[in-house]
Design a protein around this motif. Sequence first.
Motif, PDB file in Angstrom:
ATOM      1  N   ALA A 232       0.828  -1.211   0.000  1.00  0.00           N
ATOM      2  CA  ALA A 232       0.000   0.000   0.000  1.00  0.00           C
ATOM      3  C   ALA A 232       0.862   1.262   0.000  1.00  0.00           C
ATOM      4  N   LYS A 233       1.903   1.271   0.791  1.00  0.00           N
ATOM      5  CA  LYS A 233       2.759   2.463   0.892  1.00  0.00           C
ATOM      6  C   LYS A 233       3.419   2.781  -0.449  1.00  0.00           C
ATOM      7  N   GLN A 234       3.910   1.761  -1.105  1.00  0.00           N
ATOM      8  CA  GLN A 234       4.553   1.950  -2.398  1.00  0.00           C
ATOM      9  C   GLN A 234       3.545   2.426  -3.436  1.00  0.00           C
ATOM     10  N   ALA A 235       2.335   1.885  -3.377  1.00  0.00           N
ATOM     11  CA  ALA A 235       1.294   2.273  -4.332  1.00  0.00           C
ATOM     12  C   ALA A 235       0.884   3.731  -4.124  1.00  0.00           C
ATOM     13  N   LEU A 236       0.780   4.174  -2.871  1.00  0.00           N
ATOM     14  CA  LEU A 236       0.458   5.577  -2.601  1.00  0.00           C
ATOM     15  C   LEU A 236       1.567   6.495  -3.116  1.00  0.00           C
ATOM     16  N   LEU A 237       2.811   6.102  -2.896  1.00  0.00           N
ATOM     17  CA  LEU A 237       3.953   6.880  -3.365  1.00  0.00           C
ATOM     18  C   LEU A 237       3.946   6.981  -4.890  1.00  0.00           C
ATOM     19  N   GLN A 238       3.666   5.874  -5.550  1.00  0.00           N
ATOM     20  CA  GLN A 238       3.616   5.854  -7.005  1.00  0.00           C
ATOM     21  C   GLN A 238       2.497   6.762  -7.520  1.00  0.00           C
ATOM     22  N   LEU A 239       1.382   6.772  -6.827  1.00  0.00           N
ATOM     23  CA  LEU A 239       0.255   7.602  -7.250  1.00  0.00           C
ATOM     24  C   LEU A 239       0.607   9.089  -7.159  1.00  0.00           C
ATOM     25  N   VAL A 240       1.252   9.472  -6.077  1.00  0.00           N
ATOM     26  CA  VAL A 240       1.690  10.859  -5.940  1.00  0.00           C
ATOM     27  C   VAL A 240       2.644  11.220  -7.069  1.00  0.00           C
ATOM     28  N   HIS A 241       3.569  10.318  -7.377  1.00  0.00           N
ATOM     29  CA  HIS A 241       4.548  10.558  -8.453  1.00  0.00           C
ATOM     30  C   HIS A 241       3.842  10.749  -9.798  1.00  0.00           C
ATOM     31  N   GLU A 242       2.817   9.939 -10.056  1.00  0.00           N
ATOM     32  CA  GLU A 242       2.105  10.032 -11.344  1.00  0.00           C
ATOM     33  C   GLU A 242       1.423  11.380 -11.528  1.00  0.00           C
ATOM     34  N   TYR A 243       0.935  11.954 -10.438  1.00  0.00           N
ATOM     35  CA  TYR A 243       0.205  13.215 -10.546  1.00  0.00           C
ATOM     36  C   TYR A 243       1.087  14.447 -10.378  1.00  0.00           C
ATOM     37  N   THR A 244       2.332  14.264  -9.978  1.00  0.00           N
ATOM     38  CA  THR A 244       3.205  15.434  -9.757  1.00  0.00           C
ATOM     39  C   THR A 244       4.401  15.480 -10.692  1.00  0.00           C
ATOM     40  N   SER A 245       4.631  14.391 -11.429  1.00  0.00           N
ATOM     41  CA  SER A 245       5.810  14.397 -12.328  1.00  0.00           C
ATOM     42  C   SER A 245       5.488  14.993 -13.684  1.00  0.00           C
TER      43      SER A 245
END
Length: 245
Positions: A232-245
């Motif tokens: 879950a933690k990795q998935a949340l981090l990836q989601l933030v990256h997708e919307y901010t990169s």
Amino acid sequence: MNHCHLLDIEFEYSEQKQTITPVLLQDEKDVILVDCGYPDFVPLLEQAVIGCGLRLDSITKLIVTHHDMDHIGPLAALKRAFPRIETIAHEVEAPYIAGTKKSLRVEQAESTLDVLPEDAKPQAEQFIRFLQSIEPAAVDRTVADRERLPWCGGIEIVHTPGHMPGHISLYLPESRTLIAGDAVVIEQGKLDIANPQFTLDLEEAVRSVRRLLDYDVERLICYHGGWFQGDAKQALLQLVHEYTS
């Protein structure tokens, strides 16, 4: 002993099969329902609760994550049928649930009418009437960010605005479980922002996902999608990256 039951409720809406996942938390004294579905969902809720070996009249508290129609639809009916249920929501969200402020979803839908083609307006107007028909219900207790409720081993309120200004998620430190509400959803096995095109403040919604990274999350439950299978933690981090990169 504290228990966390997922109430996977399958139904048909707009000619499509859908599933929502309210959550039932249970300890020795309380049975707490988190969100309650669309209008007229009391029979479906009852069936799901019975499937957990409990009854609707055992519910003592109902926590509302926000005032969308699929989260508060039968709230007024439940409170009438079971007056002892204590309703809890964020202090920002409470007046919308109680009907003392106009639903933000109604405002959002009304704001699109002028730009819609004429042939699309009747359906949009029908949707607005449906939103307006949702019966308000009083909120008995308001909560704020980081407030810790003493039931079921402790429930920490996490203010996760964006989808709506008063949206909350719930963190259960005893089991390292996060009940996300609509802060995130699961689509095709992946985490995403809930309905980005209808999210009232997408940038704020992404910041809320980033805030969830502050918590030690082992289990993640989404209202749309249920248990998240994976890190879950990795998935949340990836989601933030997708919307901010």
